[in-house]
Motif scaffolding. Sequence first.
Motif, PDB file in Angstrom:
ATOM      1  N   VAL A 306       0.834  -1.150   0.108  1.00 32.41           N
ATOM      2  CA  VAL A 306       0.185   0.021   0.155  1.00 32.41           C
ATOM      3  C   VAL A 306       0.936   1.218  -0.111  1.00 32.41           C
ATOM      4  CG1 VAL A 306      -1.684   1.216   1.314  1.00 32.41           C
ATOM      5  CG2 VAL A 306      -1.754  -1.304   1.310  1.00 32.41           C
ATOM      6  N   LYS A 307       0.606   2.297  -0.770  1.00 30.42           N
ATOM      7  CA  LYS A 307       1.319   3.403  -0.838  1.00 30.42           C
ATOM      8  C   LYS A 307       1.522   3.955   0.508  1.00 30.42           C
ATOM      9  CE  LYS A 307      -0.774   7.391  -2.104  1.00 30.42           C
ATOM     10  NZ  LYS A 307      -1.676   8.065  -2.956  1.00 30.42           N
ATOM     11  N   ARG A 308       2.841   4.464   0.759  1.00 30.46           N
ATOM     12  CA  ARG A 308       3.513   5.080   2.141  1.00 30.46           C
ATOM     13  C   ARG A 308       3.011   4.117   3.382  1.00 30.46           C
ATOM     14  NH1 ARG A 308       6.823   9.027   1.283  1.00 30.46           N
ATOM     15  NH2 ARG A 308       6.278  10.193  -0.853  1.00 30.46           N
ATOM     16  N   ILE A 309       3.117   2.786   2.998  1.00 26.60           N
ATOM     17  CA  ILE A 309       2.762   1.865   4.232  1.00 26.60           C
ATOM     18  C   ILE A 309       4.115   0.928   4.377  1.00 26.60           C
ATOM     19  CG2 ILE A 309       1.529   0.040   5.365  1.00 26.60           C
ATOM     20  CD1 ILE A 309       0.399   2.732   5.647  1.00 26.60           C
ATOM     21  N   GLY A 310       4.896   0.941   5.115  1.00 28.49           N
ATOM     22  CA  GLY A 310       6.131   0.185   5.418  1.00 28.49           C
ATOM     23  C   GLY A 310       5.906  -1.325   5.419  1.00 28.49           C
ATOM     24  N   LEU A 311       6.865  -1.885   4.740  1.00 29.37           N
ATOM     25  CA  LEU A 311       7.008  -3.387   4.329  1.00 29.37           C
ATOM     26  C   LEU A 311       7.750  -4.310   5.679  1.00 29.37           C
ATOM     27  CD1 LEU A 311       7.495  -3.329   0.618  1.00 29.37           C
ATOM     28  CD2 LEU A 311       5.180  -3.428   1.850  1.00 29.37           C
ATOM     29  N   ASP A 312       7.272  -5.496   5.650  1.00 27.61           N
ATOM     30  CA  ASP A 312       8.075  -6.095   6.717  1.00 27.61           C
ATOM     31  C   ASP A 312       8.204  -7.787   6.416  1.00 27.61           C
ATOM     32  OD1 ASP A 312       5.481  -7.540   6.928  1.00 27.61           O
ATOM     33  OD2 ASP A 312       5.007  -7.121   8.990  1.00 27.61           O
ATOM     34  N   THR A 313       8.608  -8.690   6.875  1.00 30.80           N
ATOM     35  CA  THR A 313       8.687  -9.842   6.517  1.00 30.80           C
ATOM     36  C   THR A 313       7.638 -10.630   6.107  1.00 30.80           C
ATOM     37  OG1 THR A 313       9.048 -10.766   8.560  1.00 30.80           O
ATOM     38  CG2 THR A 313      10.857 -10.073   7.614  1.00 30.80           C
ATOM     39  N   PHE A 314       6.426 -10.155   6.196  1.00 35.71           N
ATOM     40  CA  PHE A 314       5.094 -10.699   5.831  1.00 35.71           C
ATOM     41  C   PHE A 314       4.982 -10.441   4.112  1.00 35.71           C
ATOM     42  CE2 PHE A 314       4.084 -11.465   9.979  1.00 35.71           C
ATOM     43  CZ  PHE A 314       3.308 -12.508   9.972  1.00 35.71           C
ATOM     44  N   SER A 315       6.001  -9.491   3.712  1.00 42.00           N
ATOM     45  CA  SER A 315       5.970  -9.043   2.309  1.00 42.00           C
ATOM     46  C   SER A 315       6.993  -9.517   1.665  1.00 42.00           C
ATOM     47  CB  SER A 315       5.681  -7.592   2.259  1.00 42.00           C
ATOM     48  OG  SER A 315       4.762  -6.785   3.110  1.00 42.00           O
ATOM     49  N   LYS A 316       6.661 -10.592   0.798  1.00 38.92           N
ATOM     50  CA  LYS A 316       7.830 -11.337   0.117  1.00 38.92           C
ATOM     51  C   LYS A 316       7.254 -11.814  -1.303  1.00 38.92           C
ATOM     52  CE  LYS A 316       6.100 -15.052   3.030  1.00 38.92           C
ATOM     53  NZ  LYS A 316       6.400 -16.016   4.153  1.00 38.92           N
ATOM     54  N   VAL A 317       8.423 -12.533  -2.068  1.00 38.37           N
ATOM     55  CA  VAL A 317       7.995 -12.977  -3.380  1.00 38.37           C
ATOM     56  C   VAL A 317       8.860 -14.434  -3.379  1.00 38.37           C
ATOM     57  CG1 VAL A 317       9.657 -11.940  -4.670  1.00 38.37           C
ATOM     58  CG2 VAL A 317       7.902 -12.700  -5.770  1.00 38.37           C
ATOM     59  N   ASN A 318       8.285 -15.477  -3.914  1.00 37.26           N
ATOM     60  CA  ASN A 318       8.812 -16.725  -4.236  1.00 37.26           C
ATOM     61  C   ASN A 318       9.205 -16.762  -5.680  1.00 37.26           C
ATOM     62  OD1 ASN A 318       8.442 -17.483  -1.622  1.00 37.26           O
ATOM     63  ND2 ASN A 318       6.659 -18.588  -1.714  1.00 37.26           N
ATOM     64  N   VAL A 319      10.277 -17.132  -6.091  1.00 34.33           N
ATOM     65  CA  VAL A 319      10.848 -17.307  -7.237  1.00 34.33           C
ATOM     66  C   VAL A 319      11.389 -18.961  -7.513  1.00 34.33           C
ATOM     67  CG1 VAL A 319      10.951 -15.090  -7.869  1.00 34.33           C
ATOM     68  CG2 VAL A 319      12.913 -16.514  -7.077  1.00 34.33           C
ATOM     69  N   GLU A 320      11.169 -19.523  -8.603  1.00 36.44           N
ATOM     70  CA  GLU A 320      11.980 -20.641  -8.872  1.00 36.44           C
ATOM     71  C   GLU A 320      13.226 -20.703  -9.402  1.00 36.44           C
ATOM     72  OE1 GLU A 320       9.442 -23.684 -11.018  1.00 36.44           O
ATOM     73  OE2 GLU A 320       7.778 -23.616  -9.603  1.00 36.44           O
ATOM     74  N   VAL A 321      14.113 -21.355  -8.998  1.00 38.09           N
ATOM     75  CA  VAL A 321      15.439 -21.561  -9.429  1.00 38.09           C
ATOM     76  C   VAL A 321      15.785 -23.072  -9.940  1.00 38.09           C
ATOM     77  CG1 VAL A 321      16.123 -19.700  -8.115  1.00 38.09           C
ATOM     78  CG2 VAL A 321      16.611 -21.887  -7.167  1.00 38.09           C
ATOM     79  N   ASN A 322      16.798 -23.371 -10.625  1.00 39.42           N
ATOM     80  CA  ASN A 322      17.271 -24.765 -11.089  1.00 39.42           C
ATOM     81  C   ASN A 322      18.752 -24.700 -10.521  1.00 39.42           C
ATOM     82  OD1 ASN A 322      17.496 -27.287 -11.894  1.00 39.42           O
ATOM     83  ND2 ASN A 322      18.027 -26.720 -13.809  1.00 39.42           N
ATOM     84  N   VAL A 323      19.083 -25.414  -9.352  1.00 38.22           N
ATOM     85  CA  VAL A 323      20.437 -25.427  -8.626  1.00 38.22           C
ATOM     86  C   VAL A 323      21.142 -26.801  -9.488  1.00 38.22           C
ATOM     87  CG1 VAL A 323      21.572 -25.755  -6.753  1.00 38.22           C
ATOM     88  CG2 VAL A 323      19.305 -24.720  -6.728  1.00 38.22           C
ATOM     89  N   THR A 324      22.188 -26.225 -10.117  1.00 38.01           N
ATOM     90  CA  THR A 324      23.065 -27.182 -10.578  1.00 38.01           C
ATOM     91  C   THR A 324      24.228 -27.514  -9.833  1.00 38.01           C
ATOM     92  OG1 THR A 324      24.277 -25.461 -11.771  1.00 38.01           O
ATOM     93  CG2 THR A 324      22.453 -26.839 -13.078  1.00 38.01           C
ATOM     94  N   LEU A 325      24.613 -26.713  -8.782  1.00 37.96           N
ATOM     95  CA  LEU A 325      25.926 -27.014  -7.810  1.00 37.96           C
ATOM     96  C   LEU A 325      25.439 -26.244  -6.532  1.00 37.96           C
ATOM     97  CD1 LEU A 325      28.453 -28.439  -7.620  1.00 37.96           C
ATOM     98  CD2 LEU A 325      29.244 -25.801  -7.874  1.00 37.96           C
ATOM     99  N   PRO A 326      25.123 -27.130  -5.340  1.00 44.87           N
ATOM    100  CA  PRO A 326      24.744 -26.562  -4.141  1.00 44.87           C
ATOM    101  C   PRO A 326      25.801 -25.552  -3.484  1.00 44.87           C
ATOM    102  CG  PRO A 326      24.461 -29.002  -4.128  1.00 44.87           C
ATOM    103  CD  PRO A 326      25.106 -28.585  -5.418  1.00 44.87           C
ATOM    104  N   GLY A 327      25.115 -24.819  -2.702  1.00 44.11           N
ATOM    105  CA  GLY A 327      26.019 -23.933  -1.916  1.00 44.11           C
ATOM    106  C   GLY A 327      25.447 -22.499  -1.529  1.00 44.11           C
ATOM    107  N   THR A 328      26.124 -21.574  -1.257  1.00 46.54           N
ATOM    108  CA  THR A 328      25.317 -20.292  -0.820  1.00 46.54           C
ATOM    109  C   THR A 328      24.838 -19.507  -2.040  1.00 46.54           C
ATOM    110  OG1 THR A 328      27.542 -19.115  -0.888  1.00 46.54           O
ATOM    111  CG2 THR A 328      26.820 -20.166   1.108  1.00 46.54           C
ATOM    112  N   TYR A 329      23.704 -18.674  -1.795  1.00 46.92           N
ATOM    113  CA  TYR A 329      23.277 -17.896  -2.577  1.00 46.92           C
ATOM    114  C   TYR A 329      22.785 -16.507  -2.304  1.00 46.92           C
ATOM    115  CZ  TYR A 329      18.470 -18.803  -0.937  1.00 46.92           C
ATOM    116  OH  TYR A 329      17.488 -19.081  -0.173  1.00 46.92           O
ATOM    117  N   ALA A 330      22.629 -15.584  -3.100  1.00 43.29           N
ATOM    118  CA  ALA A 330      22.367 -14.221  -2.843  1.00 43.29           C
ATOM    119  C   ALA A 330      21.469 -13.876  -4.273  1.00 43.29           C
ATOM    120  CB  ALA A 330      23.523 -13.360  -2.741  1.00 43.29           C
ATOM    121  N   LEU A 331      19.972 -13.539  -3.922  1.00 42.32           N
ATOM    122  CA  LEU A 331      19.252 -13.063  -4.983  1.00 42.32           C
ATOM    123  C   LEU A 331      18.744 -11.624  -4.478  1.00 42.32           C
ATOM    124  CD1 LEU A 331      16.646 -15.811  -5.664  1.00 42.32           C
ATOM    125  CD2 LEU A 331      18.763 -15.082  -7.016  1.00 42.32           C
TER     126      LEU A 331
END
Length: 590
Positions: A306-331
Amino acid sequence: MGTRTEATSHLRTHTKAEKSTALFKSGNKQFLALLISYIVQHMKKWILYVLLGYLFFSCQKEIHWDLQSKGFLAKDSIGNCLPVTANGEYVEDSATGNNNFLMIDVNVIEVGIYNIYTDSINGLVFKAAGEFNTTGINHVKLLCSGKPIATDTSYFIIHYDTSFCEAIVIVKSNAIPPAVFTLSGAPAKCMDYMVQGTYRKYLATDTSNTVNVHVDVSSPGRYDIITDTVNGYWFTGSGIFTAAGIQSVDIYSNGTPIDEGTNVFTLHANRAVCNFNVDVNSDEAKFTLQGSPGKCMNDTVIGTYVKRIGLDTFSKVNVEVNVTLPGTYALVTDTVNGYSFKGYGIFTATGQQTVTMYAVGYPLLEGTDIFTVSGSASSCSFEVTVLADLVIAPGQDYFPLTDSSYWIYNDLYYKGTSIKRTVSGASYVNGHTYKVMQQTDRYSSKEYLFRKKGDDYLEYAKADKYTEAFQFKDSIFTEHLFLKENITQNQGWESPEFQGASTFNQVLVLKYSYKCLKRDAVVTVNGKAFANVLVIEMRPLIRSINNPWSFTNEVYTYYYAKGIGLIYLDAISNAGYLKAQIELNTWLVN
């Protein structure tokens, strides 16, 4: 206020009498040491969340610091864990080792830390603790500790979140003597050894991380093999040699590599030693964002924008990835209209996975924002709709009961249908006056009885109305205290206990546990942003006589907007699946 009985009656199942007592014997345990360890290991991520917190508005939902994961154990219709693998040999009066463990599957709904454990049976207990970084099916190794007391077939109840399932471990007789053998290649390089699995910096090892070594057995029997600890991890193996001669043995890894490089392990067994090498790679994962370079595949935007309303950890998005080598990640995404999304973690396996990215900042203007998410040399985009205003009603009641008020809900479980509730008239029961709420849906018309007492809202109904785990043979009517106006966040209450014979003749005790998950929340329902929302979670608990309480898998989550009433409901069945979901469409509160 609850899901309608007639719409879900076909899902009702009864617990078998012969399994009920076993399933209710175990109780919950706390793992304070795990939580302390988690905070220390992930301090950087916590500091990041704290630094970003200053952007949040006081009128917006508070930051969600509860990082406990949610989900359920995979099991069959009678409660057996599905699948489950008992690894290692279990011998009477013989200590267990690191290759004694249970492998189970967990269906993770919300990522976070976890504690999974069994009750203590025949001197043994299994447990695992850590963090789920991906939703969906996760494979977990429960390490065994203790020493079997007697030769027996032991039945263990495994607990995670509010679910439980049963696993079997067979304990053998200690009449089997120790084996006599030597390590092939001793005392130099282990002969023809084979390293299996991926070894990466900061990535915990699991059952895929093994080394196959050869031994020459001169006298069959029980064996134990172990290495020294190198770079934060080690290998062990135990079992029974049933024949003499040269044969191969798998030893299993435990721990987490700390640094990349080549590690040299010394294997010890039966006073013989040999050595082998394991290569540890960098901790950075390799993956591809699904849908790259276009729209993110199966992206799911969650939360209220909502316009001018702060966001918290209930506000999020899920995306799909295809992992070819496990390890740490940053999106990370670009910053659009005053806010952005970020996600960090560790991939522990290859293949298709879902990553959650959390919103940071607040939207400056209404409209549709397009974000580009980048990571591991790939990118994709998703959209977020920002609403202009909040729906704020003048009334004070969170569950209005004024005559001629009505609410029409979209039924999201039975797509394309609706439910209407109308307050009409009154009824008198046991000296109390209840308002009659008429509900019509695709099946029929029903009447429900509600009243308000001070700050509390009560429903007159059957005691077992909100559980499918069992039903009482004889009807027990009661008042369900389902909502408190003055409740604070993370506080809760419990119903009285109800006791009686079930339809399968076992005497059971039932009660309900309520908890306020959020207070004064801002929530989007059906394209409208509602302010001053109470989020209440209800879970049934049952037990047999003289046994501890145990949650059923059922979870009811209610959203009540001040001055409007119930705006959203979802309910999870005893089998762990969605059984009801409704959202407010139109309403009139007089």
